[in-house]
Design an enzyme around this catalytic site. Structure first.
Site, PDB file in Angstrom:
ATOM      1  N   THR A  45      -6.256  -4.080  19.476  1.00 29.75           N
ATOM      2  CA  THR A  45      -6.341  -3.003  20.458  1.00 29.75           C
ATOM      3  C   THR A  45      -7.764  -2.738  20.901  1.00 29.75           C
ATOM      4  OG1 THR A  45      -4.387  -1.935  19.557  1.00 29.75           O
ATOM      5  CG2 THR A  45      -5.880  -0.552  20.821  1.00 29.75           C
ATOM      6  N   THR A  72      -5.840  -3.643  13.775  1.00 26.28           N
ATOM      7  CA  THR A  72      -5.780  -2.878  12.530  1.00 26.28           C
ATOM      8  C   THR A  72      -4.692  -3.374  11.575  1.00 26.28           C
ATOM      9  OG1 THR A  72      -4.336  -1.276  13.612  1.00 26.28           O
ATOM     10  CG2 THR A  72      -6.699  -0.788  13.584  1.00 26.28           C
ATOM     11  N   ASP A  73      -3.685  -4.051  12.115  1.00 27.39           N
ATOM     12  CA  ASP A  73      -2.527  -4.422  11.288  1.00 27.39           C
ATOM     13  C   ASP A  73      -2.911  -5.178  10.023  1.00 27.39           C
ATOM     14  OD1 ASP A  73      -0.982  -3.439  13.461  1.00 27.39           O
ATOM     15  OD2 ASP A  73       0.639  -4.829  12.947  1.00 27.39           O
ATOM     16  N   LYS A  77      -4.543   0.020   5.112  1.00 31.68           N
ATOM     17  CA  LYS A  77      -4.011   0.801   6.224  1.00 31.68           C
ATOM     18  C   LYS A  77      -2.809   1.569   5.694  1.00 31.68           C
ATOM     19  CE  LYS A  77      -2.347   0.616  10.980  1.00 31.68           C
ATOM     20  NZ  LYS A  77      -2.107  -0.156  12.205  1.00 31.68           N
TER      21      LYS A  77
HETATM   22  N1  LIG Z   1      -0.937  -4.720  16.360  1.00 32.52           N
HETATM   23  C1  LIG Z   1      -2.334  -4.563  16.683  1.00 32.52           C
HETATM   24  C2  LIG Z   1      -2.771  -3.169  16.457  1.00 32.52           C
HETATM   25  C3  LIG Z   1      -4.236  -2.986  16.588  1.00 32.52           C
HETATM   26  O1  LIG Z   1      -4.878  -3.662  17.357  1.00 32.52           O
HETATM   27  O2  LIG Z   1      -4.782  -2.180  15.908  1.00 32.52           O
HETATM   28  C4  LIG Z   1      -3.159  -5.518  15.862  1.00 32.52           C
HETATM   29  O3  LIG Z   1      -3.259  -5.376  14.696  1.00 32.52           O
HETATM   30  O4  LIG Z   1      -3.753  -6.407  16.390  1.00 32.52           O
END
Ligand SMILES: N[C@@H](CC(=O)O)C(=O)O
Ligand SMILES: N[C@@H](CC(=O)O)C(=O)O
Lengths: 428, 428
Positions: free
Chosen positions: A89, A165-166, A242
């Site tokens: 993101t 973040t995943d 997380k």
């Molecule tokens: N699903 C996304 C969420 C994010 O960017 O934080 C990822 O981990 O790439």
């Protein structure tokens, strides 16, 4: 002066020509230079001449390729921070085709999207991948380790890794095991995309850059410390998780306070002219200092390491495929248990030469298989106790230990990157 | 008067004869009656005559059999609490053969081991299993549901289930889905065995019995609220998780404060004569009241439901065995994602009629697969979004939904036992 105009910028005696970008604000101008690099400049500190109007359609630029390297103009007085993008993101722009967020960007876009980064450092930009991090894998970790290593070898005073973040915690652990670093390697991401008023991308990016300039040579995760915009937490990459799907302060150091905290307002002001904003960072625990270690890399990670979570009622057949695994981390219950019926399978794996490491799905606390029958049976079967390692960290570490060490069990029991907390009592 | 003596006890006009047990203390006498039942009496409230010295070798009693039912003498003025034992540390005695803890006990032993329970209630004792809870399985959950149902049908004013802590959260969820209850069903256990000075078994047992007498018709987990001995927390059985391997306050309600708290000192005093110690309990949230629901049971649980935890780098072959599953709960990353390569497998499962439910390994927060490409692809593949259900709870619920409902997807999306928290915002 409008986006798309060709401009000449003079700042601190250096003159550059380029095209003004749409992300420029009243305080910051972002200019795309001849070579394709973006430079962000403080409006007040620069003088600007418009050379030609509307020379460039700024919206239809091609998406960057993975592997592309870019660099903006260099100011000797500033520290050099390498921005490495893997996607997620924080690296995404709104994709109006589908009405939702899709991963597409390069490090220059970060500067364009986050004019607040201007003036804090010289930036080297680099795209290692352009993925949502649920698609992260060990092959990209190897590429990322090489990229970080090259950037530090080339003189970066710190590295910021933009990451989804995943799976950030897995990737941070991978860097912590594959790299010895004399400078900070700071992961950051964003829980809310830039098109939302509550986006955390600017603050996380600014804090990450300031953390990358600081005196702390560790792999860190830098994300919102709480729901306010006051501070980011600095988590050790091997102890972070997380723990919430959507909160901006989703990341937590498991079982302890974070390694440190960086105050956003202080960092913003103190670091704006390239100075190191030491006064903005409060470290709570011991950590490696800048320059303490020599740069080194051991990027090999074994494929075929599995994380097997035990649950009551599961079909023992679910673990048959582990016969093909290079190594197994079990997330057991409590102090580190599985159903008695699964112990023969673990024994067979160990007899076959597969290292099997026990961790706990409790996440906090230490495994201890000396208390209950099932635990002692597991020890007899040959499991390696994972101490208080997080299951996810243990999985990444086992990939690394299989590829790089002779005595895997010994490596798993030794803290290599702060993943194991010193044991004060056998178990409490 | 010594353990092993044959005694006659008179209390509140009722006379009983039996053998004095070694667990008697200065305040409490524990007497094994003719029928084999143990009764605990308050030393002050009873008069005792020694009839014969040293008639009974009290140490070499056989271990109880699973399924054994016992009942102590009945006092009309006291509420009746059914103590159901499944095993675990709270039910264990030190096994000197191996030098460690092994599971062996029945409900009478609880009374013997915890004289503080005397006088608070009439106890019905019952052994459903005698296992370490890592060996718990759906067949025992069915037995347990039947046992709890029978006990309530027979007039129990509340049920206390003694259970190992390892899988307590799974078993509590199983009872929450299989039973409609007009009275409290309170799980309790012990993180430290009775032979350790820091044992939590007495306080947890006393608080659980007092909670079982209270006005709250829910399935609860009652364990230490913090590291002190001040209070136990009352957690809703579908929202609780063992979050530490060894701390006495290992159990936490995920994403919220517990349903309530029970003050140990107040509960001890106020409940000692059989009174309901309402003033000891502070409820923080709405909950079902005693008698609100009619007793009902739907004990069927489908076998072959799997909890599949996604991790980067995993071999997609690890999910091949899911072809044989009756249902699958995925613990994905972040808002509910897996690697793109795994989506065809999920699609194939769904096409085959297997319900696949998405939850998050973050544990806190709600899944939302409408934001990212991978999420939308998963929705297209037919996954059922698990809201903010804990993965473990979702697994147990899916076992129940497959066995008992027509529309599994609808059941999974509806809160049946407090497992889903009302959604205030789409996602924050
Ligand atoms: N699903 C996304 C969420 C994010 O960017 O934080 C990822 O981990 O790439
Ligand atoms: N392993 C044990 C621990 C306990 O009794 O709490 C069990 O869950 O049965």
């Amino acid at each position: 002066m409008n986006p798309g105009d060709r401009v000449r910028i003079e700042r601190a005696g250096v003159t550059n020509e380029g095209v003004l970008m749409p992300s420029s604000t009243a305080e910051h101008l972002v200019v795309k230079l001849e070579g394709g690099y973006n430079v962000g400049v403080d409006r007040e500190a620069a003088s600007v001449d418009v050379l030609e109007s509307d020379v460039h359609a700024v919206d239809d630029e091609p998406a960057p390729e993975a592997g592309a390297v870019s660099e903006i103009t260099f100011d000797e007085d500033l520290p050099t921070i390498s921005l490495i993008s893997t996607g997620g993101t924080i690296a995404s722009t709104v994709d109006y085709r589908t009405g939702a967020v899709t991963a597409r960007f390069d490090a220059e876009d970060v500067l364009r999207a986050v004019p607040d980064l201007a003036g804090r450092a010289n930036y080297r930009g680099r795209v290692v991948a352009n993925i949502l991090s649920e698609n992260m894998d060990p092959a990209i970790w190897r590429d990322l380790a090489h990229a970080v290593h090259e950037e530090i070898a080339a003189g970066a005073d710190g590295v910021v890794v933009m990451h989804g973040t995943d799976t950030m915690q897995y990737s941070a652990a991978a860097m912590a095991f594959t790299l010895e670093t004399p400078v900070p390697i700071v992961f950051t991401g964003s829980q809310r995309s830039a098109d939302r008023p509550s986006s955390d991308n600017v603050m996380n990016a600014v804090c990450a850059v300031e953390a990358a300039k600081a005196d702390c040579a560790e792999v860190l995760v830098c994300m919102h410390a709480d729901e306010s915009d006051d501070a980011c937490a600095l988590h050790r990459g091997t102890r972070v998780r997380k723990n919430h799907t959507s909160r901006r302060d989703a990341f937590e150091t498991v079982g302890a306070k974070p390694l440190g905290e960086i105050d956003y307002e202080t960092a913003t002001e103190a670091g704006a002219d390239g100075a190191v904003a030491d006064e903005a960072i409060a470290f709570r625990r011991e950590h490696a200092s800048r320059g303490e270690a020599d740069l080194d890399i051991a990027p090999d990670l074994a494929d075929g390491v599995e994380l097997a979570t035990f649950a009551p009622g599961m079909d023992p057949a679910a673990w048959e495929h582990l016969d093909d695994a290079a190594g197994v981390v079990v997330a057991g219950t409590g102090l580190g248990h599985v159903h008695t019926d699964l112990i023969p399978r673990i024994e067979a794996l160990v007899d076959d030469g597969t290292p099997v490491v026990m961790t706990s799905q409790c996440l906090e606390g230490r495994v201890c298989d000396r208390v209950y029958d099932t635990g002692r049976d597991l020890l007899d079967a040959g499991i390696i106790e994972g101490g208080d390692m997080l299951p996810e960290t243990a999985m990444v570490k086992l990939m690394w230990a299989i590829a790089n060490t002779e005595d895997v069990a010994d490596a798993m029991r030794t803290s290599l990157a702060g993943e194991l907390t010193a044991e004060s009592r056998p178990w409490r």
